[in-house]
Design a protein around this motif. Structure first.
Motif, PDB file in Angstrom:
ATOM      1  N   GLU A 229     -45.741  19.401 -60.800  1.00 19.51           N
ATOM      2  CA  GLU A 229     -46.759  19.806 -60.322  1.00 19.51           C
ATOM      3  C   GLU A 229     -47.941  20.299 -61.024  1.00 19.51           C
ATOM      4  N   GLY A 230     -48.020  21.054 -61.475  1.00 24.10           N
ATOM      5  CA  GLY A 230     -48.669  22.038 -62.636  1.00 24.10           C
ATOM      6  C   GLY A 230     -49.328  21.143 -63.746  1.00 24.10           C
ATOM      7  N   GLU A 231     -50.248  21.820 -64.768  1.00 24.51           N
ATOM      8  CA  GLU A 231     -50.414  20.786 -66.231  1.00 24.51           C
ATOM      9  C   GLU A 231     -49.619  21.227 -66.618  1.00 24.51           C
ATOM     10  N   PHE A 232     -49.753  20.790 -67.826  1.00 21.17           N
ATOM     11  CA  PHE A 232     -49.026  20.536 -69.485  1.00 21.17           C
ATOM     12  C   PHE A 232     -49.817  19.711 -70.393  1.00 21.17           C
ATOM     13  N   GLU A 233     -49.461  19.849 -71.459  1.00 20.30           N
ATOM     14  CA  GLU A 233     -49.636  19.083 -72.600  1.00 20.30           C
ATOM     15  C   GLU A 233     -49.174  18.236 -73.065  1.00 20.30           C
ATOM     16  N   VAL A 234     -50.171  16.622 -73.229  1.00 16.17           N
ATOM     17  CA  VAL A 234     -49.655  15.877 -73.758  1.00 16.17           C
ATOM     18  C   VAL A 234     -50.560  14.961 -75.348  1.00 16.17           C
ATOM     19  N   VAL A 235     -49.477  15.094 -76.018  1.00 13.36           N
ATOM     20  CA  VAL A 235     -49.147  14.877 -77.234  1.00 13.36           C
ATOM     21  C   VAL A 235     -49.367  13.319 -78.327  1.00 13.36           C
ATOM     22  N   GLU A 237     -49.341  11.139 -80.567  1.00  7.30           N
ATOM     23  CA  GLU A 237     -48.804  11.152 -81.359  1.00  7.30           C
ATOM     24  C   GLU A 237     -49.468   9.907 -82.407  1.00  7.30           C
ATOM     25  N   ARG A 238     -50.411   9.266 -82.245  1.00  9.93           N
ATOM     26  CA  ARG A 238     -50.982   7.827 -83.308  1.00  9.93           C
ATOM     27  C   ARG A 238     -52.548   8.159 -83.576  1.00  9.93           C
ATOM     28  N   SER A 239     -53.053   8.231 -81.665  1.00  8.98           N
ATOM     29  CA  SER A 239     -54.340   9.457 -82.234  1.00  8.98           C
ATOM     30  C   SER A 239     -54.393  10.522 -82.305  1.00  8.98           C
ATOM     31  N   GLY A 240     -53.693  11.297 -83.287  1.00  7.96           N
ATOM     32  CA  GLY A 240     -53.009  12.861 -82.836  1.00  7.96           C
ATOM     33  C   GLY A 240     -53.905  13.699 -82.225  1.00  7.96           C
ATOM     34  N   ARG A 241     -53.786  13.429 -80.637  1.00 12.98           N
ATOM     35  CA  ARG A 241     -54.861  14.691 -80.220  1.00 12.98           C
ATOM     36  C   ARG A 241     -53.037  15.474 -79.386  1.00 12.98           C
ATOM     37  N   THR A 242     -54.107  16.681 -79.056  1.00 14.21           N
ATOM     38  CA  THR A 242     -53.194  16.664 -77.827  1.00 14.21           C
ATOM     39  C   THR A 242     -54.243  17.525 -75.843  1.00 14.21           C
ATOM     40  N   LEU A 243     -53.938  16.867 -75.230  1.00 10.16           N
ATOM     41  CA  LEU A 243     -55.026  16.965 -73.788  1.00 10.16           C
ATOM     42  C   LEU A 243     -54.089  17.726 -73.612  1.00 10.16           C
ATOM     43  N   THR A 244     -54.592  18.576 -72.465  1.00  8.80           N
ATOM     44  CA  THR A 244     -54.079  19.163 -71.338  1.00  8.80           C
ATOM     45  C   THR A 244     -54.587  18.014 -69.916  1.00  8.80           C
ATOM     46  N   VAL A 245     -53.400  17.959 -69.281  1.00  4.55           N
ATOM     47  CA  VAL A 245     -53.290  17.163 -68.225  1.00  4.55           C
ATOM     48  C   VAL A 245     -53.431  18.225 -66.871  1.00  4.55           C
ATOM     49  N   PRO A 246     -54.625  18.195 -66.185  1.00  2.00           N
ATOM     50  CA  PRO A 246     -54.521  19.057 -65.578  1.00  2.00           C
ATOM     51  C   PRO A 246     -54.010  18.677 -64.210  1.00  2.00           C
ATOM     52  N   ALA A 247     -53.484  20.133 -62.793  1.00  2.79           N
ATOM     53  CA  ALA A 247     -52.629  19.494 -62.039  1.00  2.79           C
ATOM     54  C   ALA A 247     -53.326  18.656 -61.223  1.00  2.79           C
ATOM     55  N   SER A 306     -46.583   9.269 -63.294  1.00  2.00           N
ATOM     56  CA  SER A 306     -45.633   9.988 -64.060  1.00  2.00           C
ATOM     57  C   SER A 306     -45.778  11.108 -63.846  1.00  2.00           C
ATOM     58  N   ARG A 307     -45.477  11.952 -64.480  1.00  2.00           N
ATOM     59  CA  ARG A 307     -45.680  13.711 -65.016  1.00  2.00           C
ATOM     60  C   ARG A 307     -44.651  15.080 -65.606  1.00  2.00           C
ATOM     61  N   CYS A 308     -44.500  15.362 -66.066  1.00  2.00           N
ATOM     62  CA  CYS A 308     -43.802  16.855 -67.126  1.00  2.00           C
ATOM     63  C   CYS A 308     -42.962  16.864 -66.578  1.00  2.00           C
ATOM     64  N   LEU A 309     -41.639  16.997 -66.981  1.00  2.00           N
ATOM     65  CA  LEU A 309     -40.484  18.397 -66.502  1.00  2.00           C
ATOM     66  C   LEU A 309     -40.562  18.947 -67.469  1.00  2.00           C
ATOM     67  N   GLY A 310     -41.754  20.528 -67.249  1.00  2.00           N
ATOM     68  CA  GLY A 310     -41.631  21.035 -68.413  1.00  2.00           C
ATOM     69  C   GLY A 310     -43.649  21.059 -68.691  1.00  2.00           C
ATOM     70  N   LYS A 311     -43.334  21.706 -70.079  1.00  2.00           N
ATOM     71  CA  LYS A 311     -45.124  21.505 -70.773  1.00  2.00           C
ATOM     72  C   LYS A 311     -45.422  20.829 -71.649  1.00  2.00           C
ATOM     73  N   ARG A 312     -44.810  19.944 -72.093  1.00  6.15           N
ATOM     74  CA  ARG A 312     -44.863  19.014 -73.122  1.00  6.15           C
ATOM     75  C   ARG A 312     -44.414  18.007 -72.977  1.00  6.15           C
ATOM     76  N   LEU A 313     -45.707  16.421 -73.595  1.00  8.76           N
ATOM     77  CA  LEU A 313     -45.067  15.622 -73.166  1.00  8.76           C
ATOM     78  C   LEU A 313     -45.637  15.172 -74.825  1.00  8.76           C
ATOM     79  N   VAL A 314     -44.654  13.902 -75.793  1.00 12.18           N
ATOM     80  CA  VAL A 314     -45.085  13.082 -76.840  1.00 12.18           C
ATOM     81  C   VAL A 314     -44.997  12.473 -76.513  1.00 12.18           C
ATOM     82  N   LEU A 315     -46.315  10.960 -76.598  1.00 11.47           N
ATOM     83  CA  LEU A 315     -46.345   9.709 -76.397  1.00 11.47           C
ATOM     84  C   LEU A 315     -46.653   8.592 -77.820  1.00 11.47           C
ATOM     85  N   ASP A 316     -46.397   7.707 -77.176  1.00 12.46           N
ATOM     86  CA  ASP A 316     -46.569   7.013 -79.275  1.00 12.46           C
ATOM     87  C   ASP A 316     -47.890   6.005 -78.347  1.00 12.46           C
TER      88      ASP A 316
END
Length: 317
Positions: A229-235, A237-247, A306-316
């Motif tokens: 339910e909390g915030e996490f980072e999503v990377v 990969e193709r765009s070269g950006r890292t974003l924070t997904v708020p809760a 869907s969200r993240c079980l952890g603090k970081r996801l890397v997506l295509d």
């Protein structure tokens, strides 16, 4: 992910049952439409804010046209009312797809269960099973006999099809058909949520992978970890950006707000349009599309819910 998108013309309107309208869609220039397999659906853009998913229920071998069927829902969000009340022969609609998260797998035996408008994805499956020489039966329930679509087409299959109008026969006897697991048999079910929930409960003792369902409405999410339910980072990969997904936002919301284009449609986790490859991290799956095996593999996720079980996801992306 590329997908076919075109303005198609409404070539025919046919009353498939009381409250069910079948639409035949063709390319205005007569161009061939993309091929599809039983279980596929398309996105139909009816107007601003009116984008809906409908199962293809015609003949996959006929590349000249696509057929969908729409149930009139007086308490719906406006899509069915638009189709029934405003869409006429000769009108054009923008259509995307097809996509298939309900594919018919090879099997010597099938048990099909349909409720109401859930007959639409099942209909071409019956023809495919028949052509393959498989042993199959269909249990099809509806409120009344008059409300059950495509009865005339189904009559050609004789005793393989059992129609169960609720006002005449009561509810489907799922205990009788699903109470004992059958070897080498796949179960395909589509219909309202309570029917799918009941079928899933009855099939809990069946072999893993025997049951396949498609939902028109999202299932209550199975929240695996309150941490999701909390915030996490999503990377990306193709765009070269890292974003924070708020809760209080989804991955889809966050990615779109950053100006990254991504295909999406239902935003409820039921259509599969936004399915995205996961390159690293563990998704917290909350969709109504992926199978248990696909969720366990964690190779894709539906970013609208869907969200993240952890603090970081890397997506295509």
């Amino acid at each position: 992910m590329s997908t076919y998108e075109a303005e198609l013309v409404v070539a025919r309107r046919d009353l498939a049952a009381d409250g069910v309208l079948a639409l035949t869609l063709r390319h205005p220039l007569g161009d061939a439409l993309p091929g599809w397999a039983p279980g596929a659906h398309v996105d139909v853009v009816l107007g601003p804010g009116l984008e809906r998913q409908y199962s293809l229920c015609g003949d996959p071998a006929d590349r000249r046209e696509w057929r969908v069927a729409v149930l009139r829902e007086p308490e719906g969000r406006g899509g069915s009312a638009h189709v029934h009340g405003q869409l006429e022969v000769g009108d054009k609609v923008r259509v995307r797809g097809p996509r298939n998260h309900f594919a018919l797998l090879p099997s010597p035996r099938y048990l099909f269960v349909a409720g109401g408008i859930g007959i639409t994805p099942i209909l071409p499956m019956l023809a495919a099973a028949e052509a393959a020489g498989a042993d199959w039966t269909l249990l099809y329930g509806g409120r009344t006999r008059e409300s059950m679509a495509f009865k005339e087409e189904l009559a050609a299959y004789g005793e393989k099809v059992r129609l169960v109008p609720q006002d005449e026969c009561g509810l489907l006897d799922l205990a009788a058909v699903l109470g004992t697991p059958r070897p080498d048999t796949l179960v395909y079910c589509c219909g309202p949520g309570p029917l799918l929930d009941a079928v899933e409960e009855r099939c809990a003792r069946w072999p893993s992978g025997a049951l396949h369902v498609e939902r028109f409405q999202p299932k209550a999410p199975d929240v695996q970890d309150p941490g999701g339910e909390g915030e996490f980072e999503v990377v990306l990969e193709r765009s070269g950006r890292t974003l924070t997904v708020p809760a209080d936002a989804t991955v889809l919301d966050t990615v779109r707000a950053a100006g990254v284009e991504v295909l999406f449609s239902c935003t409820e986790g039921t259509c599969g349009t936004c399915e995205t490859d996961v390159l690293d991290g563990t998704p917290d799956h909350r969709d109504s599309v992926l199978t248990d095996e696909e969720r366990e593999a964690g190779e894709t996720m539906l970013i609208c819910v869907s969200r993240c079980l952890g603090k970081r996801l890397v997506l295509d992306l």
